[in-house]
Design an enzyme around this catalytic site. Structure first.
Site, PDB file in Angstrom:
ATOM      1  N   CYS A 150      36.942  36.893  39.454  1.00 40.94           N
ATOM      2  CA  CYS A 150      37.444  37.816  38.674  1.00 40.94           C
ATOM      3  C   CYS A 150      36.816  39.007  38.918  1.00 40.94           C
ATOM      4  O   CYS A 150      36.266  39.144  39.974  1.00 40.94           O
ATOM      5  CB  CYS A 150      37.374  37.384  37.080  1.00 40.94           C
ATOM      6  SG  CYS A 150      35.654  37.617  36.548  1.00 40.94           S
ATOM      7  N   CYS A 177      41.847  39.559  39.522  1.00 44.68           N
ATOM      8  CA  CYS A 177      41.207  40.238  40.561  1.00 44.68           C
ATOM      9  C   CYS A 177      42.566  40.834  41.502  1.00 44.68           C
ATOM     10  O   CYS A 177      42.395  41.630  42.491  1.00 44.68           O
ATOM     11  CB  CYS A 177      40.226  39.609  41.471  1.00 44.68           C
ATOM     12  SG  CYS A 177      40.818  38.055  42.417  1.00 44.68           S
ATOM     13  N   CYS A 219      41.744  39.697  46.293  1.00 40.51           N
ATOM     14  CA  CYS A 219      41.315  38.127  46.512  1.00 40.51           C
ATOM     15  C   CYS A 219      41.738  37.743  47.816  1.00 40.51           C
ATOM     16  O   CYS A 219      43.016  37.696  47.917  1.00 40.51           O
ATOM     17  CB  CYS A 219      41.541  37.341  45.255  1.00 40.51           C
ATOM     18  SG  CYS A 219      41.060  37.664  43.396  1.00 40.51           S
TER      19      CYS A 219
END
Length: 135
Positions: free
Chosen positions: A4, A78, A82
């Site tokens: 996250c 995110c 990511c």
């Protein structure tokens, strides 16, 4: 691997549940694209209610190496930060962010994460173990 933004709430809860519910059978990682200084206190309190103590955990920065070493990558808000590698199993869990919320607001998020982690472990054929508070 659970990812996250701040690695202070959702990904920490998911990692703690994955570790405890798998009985340690799964190697668990968590990280954030912009890690916070500390774990969210309401998240820590909500997990303590389940018998899980994450007070020794610290938010960690997301690295390509950690993603490469993981078979399953669960993202939680995110977005494009990511990294994506072919051959990995990716899931994006849409969950409310517990940042700035009290324990009463965190409990439903915690319970949703517990349910999702239980389903994830079942999909990986990993037997689910009781939590410390369930024994």
């Amino acid at each position: 691997m659970f990812v996250c933004v701040h690695n202070a709430g959702r990904s920490q809860m998911a990692a703690a549940y994955a570790h405890h519910l798998s009985g340690g059978a799964v190697e668990v990682r968590s990280a954030g694209s912009a890690p916070a200084e500390t774990i969210n206190p309401a998240v820590r309190e909500a997990l303590l209610e389940e018998g899980i103590d994450i007070s020794a955990e610290k938010p960690k920065v997301l690295t390509d190496q950690a993603v490469r070493a993981s078979d399953v990558v669960i993202t939680m808000g995110c977005g494009d930060t990511c990294p994506f590698y072919p051959g990995k199993r990716y899931e994006d869990w849409v969950l409310e962010d517990p940042a700035g919320q009290g324990v009463d607001a965190v409990r439903p998020i915690r319970d949703d994460i517990k349910r999702r982690v239980t389903e994830l472990l079942a999909s990986l054929d990993v037997p689910v173990q009781p939590l410390p508070g369930d024994r």
